[in-house]
Each structure stands twice: as structure tokens, then as C-alpha cells.
Enzyme design. Sequence first.
Site, mmCIF file in Angstrom:
data_model
loop_
_atom_site.group_PDB
_atom_site.id
_atom_site.type_symbol
_atom_site.label_atom_id
_atom_site.label_comp_id
_atom_site.label_asym_id
_atom_site.label_seq_id
_atom_site.Cartn_x
_atom_site.Cartn_y
_atom_site.Cartn_z
ATOM 1 N N GLY A 76 -6.939 4.122 0.861
ATOM 2 C CA GLY A 76 -6.740 4.830 -0.394
ATOM 3 C C GLY A 76 -5.296 4.845 -0.848
ATOM 4 O O GLY A 76 -5.009 4.784 -2.042
ATOM 5 N N THR A 116 -16.429 4.940 2.225
ATOM 6 C CA THR A 116 -16.506 5.478 0.868
ATOM 7 C C THR A 116 -17.705 4.844 0.200
ATOM 8 O O THR A 116 -18.129 3.764 0.600
ATOM 9 C CB THR A 116 -15.232 5.068 0.090
ATOM 10 O OG1 THR A 116 -14.091 5.567 0.774
ATOM 11 C CG2 THR A 116 -15.229 5.587 -1.333
ATOM 12 N N ARG A 125 -5.107 15.763 3.442
ATOM 13 C CA ARG A 125 -4.775 14.418 2.939
ATOM 14 C C ARG A 125 -5.822 14.043 1.886
ATOM 15 O O ARG A 125 -7.025 14.218 2.080
ATOM 16 C CB ARG A 125 -4.795 13.407 4.082
ATOM 17 C CG ARG A 125 -4.617 11.930 3.652
ATOM 18 C CD ARG A 125 -5.929 11.226 3.448
ATOM 19 N NE ARG A 125 -5.785 9.790 3.184
ATOM 20 C CZ ARG A 125 -6.783 8.996 2.822
ATOM 21 N NH1 ARG A 125 -8.009 9.504 2.664
ATOM 22 N NH2 ARG A 125 -6.587 7.722 2.595
ATOM 23 N N VAL A 126 -5.384 13.533 0.755
ATOM 24 C CA VAL A 126 -6.296 13.111 -0.312
ATOM 25 C C VAL A 126 -6.095 11.614 -0.536
ATOM 26 O O VAL A 126 -4.957 11.156 -0.668
ATOM 27 C CB VAL A 126 -6.011 13.910 -1.605
ATOM 28 C CG1 VAL A 126 -6.771 13.326 -2.776
ATOM 29 C CG2 VAL A 126 -6.386 15.378 -1.404
ATOM 30 N N GLY A 127 -7.184 10.882 -0.565
ATOM 31 C CA GLY A 127 -7.098 9.438 -0.784
ATOM 32 C C GLY A 127 -7.258 9.088 -2.252
ATOM 33 O O GLY A 127 -7.003 9.908 -3.143
ATOM 34 N N ASP A 128 -7.697 7.876 -2.494
ATOM 35 C CA ASP A 128 -7.826 7.393 -3.878
ATOM 36 C C ASP A 128 -9.127 7.848 -4.550
ATOM 37 O O ASP A 128 -9.224 7.861 -5.780
ATOM 38 C CB ASP A 128 -7.773 5.865 -3.912
ATOM 39 C CG ASP A 128 -8.906 5.246 -3.083
ATOM 40 O OD1 ASP A 128 -9.212 5.770 -1.986
ATOM 41 O OD2 ASP A 128 -9.492 4.250 -3.533
ATOM 42 N N THR A 132 -12.775 0.876 -2.445
ATOM 43 C CA THR A 132 -12.929 1.486 -1.131
ATOM 44 C C THR A 132 -11.853 0.882 -0.231
ATOM 45 O O THR A 132 -11.223 -0.113 -0.597
ATOM 46 C CB THR A 132 -14.328 1.217 -0.531
ATOM 47 O OG1 THR A 132 -14.492 -0.197 -0.352
ATOM 48 C CG2 THR A 132 -15.440 1.738 -1.427
ATOM 49 N N GLY A 133 -11.682 1.477 0.934
ATOM 50 C CA GLY A 133 -10.632 0.973 1.832
ATOM 51 C C GLY A 133 -9.433 1.897 1.813
ATOM 52 O O GLY A 133 -9.556 3.082 1.472
#
Length: 343
Positions: A249, A195, A223-226, A246-247
Amino acid sequence: MTSIRRRDLLAASAAVVLLPRVSRAEPAPIPVAVSSANGIPAVKRACELLDPALLATQTRTSTVGRDHRPVHAAVQGVSLVENDPKDMSVGLGGLPNENGVVQLDACVMEGTTGLGGAVAAIENIQNPSQVALRVMDRTDHVLLVGKGAYRFARAHGFRHAELLTEAARKRWLRWKENLSDKDDWIPPERDKGGTITCLARAPNGHMGGCTTTSGLAYKIPSRVGDSPIIGAGLYVDDTAGAAGCTGRGEACILNCASFLAVEFMRQGRTAMQAALETCRRIVARTKAKRLLNAGRPAFNVKVYCLRNDGTHGAASIWSGGKYAVRDAKGARLEPAQFVFKRS
Ligand code: GLY
């Protein structure tokens, strides 16, 4: 006169019980930008765009680049990395989902207005950060997803692009061919994805930020992350500071990590302390056995902070992290603090 003003100020700040603030260092007179370690080009570009000398010239003579907002500078900064096919964590060349399709997430937030915009699981658009900015500026919404986000981008003139590069396709194919551990193939090391986040502060104290990603490599489609979630992957408030993550999510969403870091700065912590405290909170709230290895998180999260006085810091759960910064000392990588040292 001066002492009356001071008394008034003290009384006013005492009345703001819910949002206590501490005295700040003298604000930085130059632009400052903070980013993840892949963001050296981003911090340089963001600060160039916010440079007072350049802005003065542009205002007088130029019709291009007249958007002087820090959120715009942050977006222009991360766009360089989105356009770089060698960075396999964002935009063009980002690692795809399990079906081999690149799906991108991004959000922006402006500290002065408190507005934000985001897109999630968008396909075939190279600069989701710029689309997120359009969502903020040109709609009354915050988050558009999937096909609707794509159609919105196309309506605003963004080009349809094939984002899966040959290098990313080969990595994906190798992963796909080695899914099973019941054959004689040796699986490759799992690609985690990555990210970029970029936080920018103009000399007048206005702040903005952007986070953009191709997300977890080989993720379940949609899939949706942060990264497109305001408060998780990014939060900006001129009265306290800006934070991005980052990392993993999922951990940042479940702990409202960026919002939490900004609130820690509001309470008076330094940028570095706020980042570290946020990582500690994530560690403390990670309880599911499948997420732990010898009682510690089996994943990493990095938190980047820029306080509204221009001071900065970053921290990660596991040691070895760095962050990019551009301030009075120039553009460089700085070490991040950490909760646990890798053995
Ligand atoms: N932090 C990026 C993601 O989990 O998608």
C-alpha cells in the site's frame, strides 16, 4: 445532419486539452466487473446486481435491492469475501495487527458523481466496505478513522463483531512467538496480508468501485495502507475508467497509483497498458535501498483496470498474477501482465 454532429463532436473534443480522449470500442451492453484474484464471487455478484433483466424486474416488483448503482454492486460483491472467514485478507478472519487486533480499511468511489467514502483502522465491524458507502452517501466527508468510524458504523446499525478467528489468532500467535532470530525457533514465512478490489460497470456506462482489506499482517497499530485512500487504492471516473490496487500500500499511496492508471486510460491506453504503465512508474520511483533487492522492488503491487468501454486488464510488478473478471464470456481468472519475471 450526422456529419455536422460529427464536426461538432470533433471540435468539442479538441477543446478539452487537459483531458484528451481517444475513440473507444463500442461500449459493452452487459455489466462488466473486474476484481483481484480472490474476487470471483465478487464479480459474479456485482454483475448479477447490474443485470438489466434483473433490474427491470426489481424496479417493477421488488422493494429489496433497489440500489442499482455500480458502486453498490461492487460493495455487495466484496461483502461476500469480507464475510468469508477463510479469506485472511479482509473482514472476518483478516490477519490482525501486531497487538492481535483486526483493523480494517476500505473505500468506495462512484464514477458518475465523483463522490467517494472511506474508513480506516476500523475495529469490530465486519463490512468496512458498507460503512465506506454510508460515509459517501450519508455524510459530507470522505474518510473516517478508528473509533470515530466505529461509532459512525454503530450509529448506522452495523453490528459489533469479533473479527479475529481462531485460525487468524493462531497465525498471529505463531508470528509473535517467533519474533526474535536470536533463539532456536524458526520463524514462519512472513504473512503479507491481502486485499480485494472490485470495479463495476453498468450497461449504461456508469461505473463504481470498492477496495477493502485487513491490511498488512501484524502491522504497527493504526498503520493505514492504500485501500481507504481515494486515488491510491481506488479511483473511478465514468469519463475514463476505474482502477484499483492490491499489494504494498505504501507504494500505491506514494505514486497515486489508481488515479495514475485512470489518467493513463484517459490518455488512450488500453486497460492492460494502463495497469502495466502504472507498475512501471512504481518501479522507476522505488529508489530506497531497503525496498530493493538486486536493484528491483522487493515487494509486489497489482493494478486492476476497467475502461469505460468495458474492456479490462491487470498488471503486477512481479509475474504470476491473475485477476478475476466477469464479462460477456462469463466469470473467470485471466493472467495479469508483469514488469519482471520471477526466476
Ligand atoms: N494494499 C493493502 C495494504 O497495503 O494495506
